[in-house]
Motif scaffolding. Structure first.
Motif, PDB file in Angstrom:
ATOM      1  N   THR A   1      96.028  99.176  61.252  1.00  0.00           N
ATOM      2  CA  THR A   1      95.470  98.041  60.521  1.00  0.00           C
ATOM      3  C   THR A   1      96.483  97.431  59.565  1.00  0.00           C
ATOM      4  O   THR A   1      96.637  96.202  59.509  1.00  0.00           O
ATOM      5  N   ALA A   2      97.186  98.263  58.823  1.00  0.00           N
ATOM      6  CA  ALA A   2      98.176  97.751  57.863  1.00  0.00           C
ATOM      7  C   ALA A   2      99.305  97.000  58.578  1.00  0.00           C
ATOM      8  O   ALA A   2      99.792  95.975  58.074  1.00  0.00           O
ATOM      9  N   GLN A   3      99.725  97.497  59.734  1.00  0.00           N
ATOM     10  CA  GLN A   3     100.773  96.820  60.495  1.00  0.00           C
ATOM     11  C   GLN A   3     100.294  95.474  61.009  1.00  0.00           C
ATOM     12  O   GLN A   3     101.029  94.493  60.975  1.00  0.00           O
ATOM     13  N   VAL A   4      99.063  95.417  61.506  1.00  0.00           N
ATOM     14  CA  VAL A   4      98.498  94.163  62.000  1.00  0.00           C
ATOM     15  C   VAL A   4      98.412  93.162  60.858  1.00  0.00           C
ATOM     16  O   VAL A   4      98.791  91.994  61.004  1.00  0.00           O
ATOM     17  N   ALA A   5      97.926  93.620  59.719  1.00  0.00           N
ATOM     18  CA  ALA A   5      97.799  92.747  58.551  1.00  0.00           C
ATOM     19  C   ALA A   5      99.155  92.190  58.141  1.00  0.00           C
ATOM     20  O   ALA A   5      99.309  90.983  57.907  1.00  0.00           O
ATOM     21  N   GLN A   6     100.158  93.053  58.079  1.00  0.00           N
ATOM     22  CA  GLN A   6     101.503  92.618  57.693  1.00  0.00           C
ATOM     23  C   GLN A   6     102.055  91.628  58.694  1.00  0.00           C
ATOM     24  O   GLN A   6     102.583  90.579  58.324  1.00  0.00           O
ATOM     25  N   LEU A   7     101.923  91.927  59.963  1.00  0.00           N
ATOM     26  CA  LEU A   7     102.470  91.094  61.021  1.00  0.00           C
ATOM     27  C   LEU A   7     101.859  89.699  61.000  1.00  0.00           C
ATOM     28  O   LEU A   7     102.564  88.693  61.118  1.00  0.00           O
ATOM     29  N   MET A   8     100.545  89.624  60.837  1.00  0.00           N
ATOM     30  CA  MET A   8      99.846  88.342  60.873  1.00  0.00           C
ATOM     31  C   MET A   8      99.792  87.657  59.511  1.00  0.00           C
ATOM     32  O   MET A   8      99.387  86.497  59.420  1.00  0.00           O
ATOM     33  N   GLY A   9     100.174  88.375  58.470  1.00  0.00           N
ATOM     34  CA  GLY A   9     100.143  87.787  57.143  1.00  0.00           C
ATOM     35  C   GLY A   9      98.734  87.640  56.590  1.00  0.00           C
ATOM     36  O   GLY A   9      98.428  86.671  55.909  1.00  0.00           O
ATOM     37  N   ILE A  10      97.878  88.627  56.897  1.00  0.00           N
ATOM     38  CA  ILE A  10      96.509  88.613  56.389  1.00  0.00           C
ATOM     39  C   ILE A  10      96.226  89.950  55.713  1.00  0.00           C
ATOM     40  O   ILE A  10      96.995  90.904  55.850  1.00  0.00           O
ATOM     41  N   ALA A  11      95.123  90.026  55.006  1.00  0.00           N
ATOM     42  CA  ALA A  11      94.757  91.257  54.303  1.00  0.00           C
ATOM     43  C   ALA A  11      94.207  92.302  55.284  1.00  0.00           C
ATOM     44  O   ALA A  11      93.575  91.938  56.272  1.00  0.00           O
ATOM     45  N   PRO A  12      94.429  93.589  54.999  1.00  0.00           N
ATOM     46  CA  PRO A  12      93.848  94.633  55.847  1.00  0.00           C
ATOM     47  C   PRO A  12      92.321  94.504  55.965  1.00  0.00           C
ATOM     48  O   PRO A  12      91.764  94.760  57.032  1.00  0.00           O
ATOM     49  N   ALA A  13      91.659  94.092  54.901  1.00  0.00           N
ATOM     50  CA  ALA A  13      90.201  93.904  54.962  1.00  0.00           C
ATOM     51  C   ALA A  13      89.838  92.802  55.956  1.00  0.00           C
ATOM     52  O   ALA A  13      88.813  92.894  56.642  1.00  0.00           O
ATOM     53  N   THR A  14      90.679  91.789  56.053  1.00  0.00           N
ATOM     54  CA  THR A  14      90.442  90.713  57.017  1.00  0.00           C
ATOM     55  C   THR A  14      90.613  91.238  58.431  1.00  0.00           C
ATOM     56  O   THR A  14      89.843  90.875  59.332  1.00  0.00           O
ATOM     57  N   VAL A  15      91.587  92.090  58.646  1.00  0.00           N
ATOM     58  CA  VAL A  15      91.773  92.712  59.967  1.00  0.00           C
ATOM     59  C   VAL A  15      90.520  93.492  60.336  1.00  0.00           C
ATOM     60  O   VAL A  15      89.985  93.339  61.438  1.00  0.00           O
ATOM     61  N   ARG A  16      90.031  94.311  59.415  1.00  0.00           N
ATOM     62  CA  ARG A  16      88.827  95.104  59.686  1.00  0.00           C
ATOM     63  C   ARG A  16      87.621  94.203  59.962  1.00  0.00           C
ATOM     64  O   ARG A  16      86.818  94.476  60.861  1.00  0.00           O
ATOM     65  N   SER A  17      87.508  93.126  59.214  1.00  0.00           N
ATOM     66  CA  SER A  17      86.407  92.183  59.426  1.00  0.00           C
ATOM     67  C   SER A  17      86.494  91.534  60.803  1.00  0.00           C
ATOM     68  O   SER A  17      85.485  91.415  61.508  1.00  0.00           O
ATOM     69  N   HIS A  18      87.708  91.138  61.194  1.00  0.00           N
ATOM     70  CA  HIS A  18      87.894  90.544  62.524  1.00  0.00           C
ATOM     71  C   HIS A  18      87.574  91.550  63.624  1.00  0.00           C
ATOM     72  O   HIS A  18      86.984  91.190  64.648  1.00  0.00           O
TER      73      HIS A  18
END
Length: 192
Positions: free
Chosen positions: A151-168
């Motif tokens: 999750t943290a890697q996805v968030a960093q890569l896309m430039g979004i918050a980890p909470a946003t990744v989890r929400s998506h």
């Protein structure tokens, strides 16, 4: 190596000759994101050569606008948007359909676990359903479940918050469950 066996694990670093003349921040950004960009582009385009060409174009563009890119509110989000745009432009020029269905299936098979084989066989239609998700949800699902980034890697890569990744992920799972008629209970592990 065939496209189905694409393995970008050999990180392509900027050559030593160029590293001395390129901005240090750019070299670091390239090193941090190059492999994930290649994996994403390969899944999207279905070809190692196409993925390499697109990713090279993205980094060339980013280098050309680097001082302005650094002024962006979110460099990672800006760069991710460029990657998506370059992939779409390449696909439009080449009339390339979304390749996720075949490349993701082969990637799952290649990893070899019985569990993944059962998932591919028992959930026919899941990759097709993923391909129909809205852009952000699609990217998060692809990066999390197919490329297997944290999750943290996805968030960093896309430039979004980890909470946003989890929400998506949560929203995408609901959408996928509805689409492929899968009984899904919120709170289950992150397997599709």
């Amino acid at each position: 190596m065939t496209d189905a066996e694409h393995d970008p694990s050999g990180e392509q670093a900027v050559s030593n000759e160029l590293a001395g003349v390129l901005p240090v921040e750019f070299v670091a950004f390239h090193s941090q994101n190059h492999v994930a960009y290649l994996e994403y582009a390969h899944l999207e385009l279905g070809s190692s050569e196409a993925a390499e060409a697109v990713v090279d174009d993205v980094f060339t563009f980013l280098l050309e606008v680097w001082p302005d890119a650094l002024q962006e509110a979110n460099l990672n989000a800006f760069a991710w948007a460029q990657l998506r745009e370059h992939v779409e432009r390449y696909r439009a020029r080449q009339v390339v359909p979304v390749a996720l269905v075949d490349t993701a299936r082969y990637a799952a098979l290649r990893r070899g676990s019985r569990r993944r084989l059962k998932l591919v066989e028992s959930k026919t239609g899941v990759y097709e359903a993923i391909a129909e998700l809205p852009d952000r949800h699609y990217d998060v699902v692809l990066l999390t479940f197919v490329i297997e980034l944290e999750t943290a890697q996805v968030a960093q890569l896309m430039g979004i918050a980890p909470a946003t990744v989890r929400s998506h992920i949560h929203t995408a799972r609901r959408m996928l469950a509805d689409k492929i008629r899968l009984d899904w209970t919120p709170g289950e592990e992150k397997d599709l």
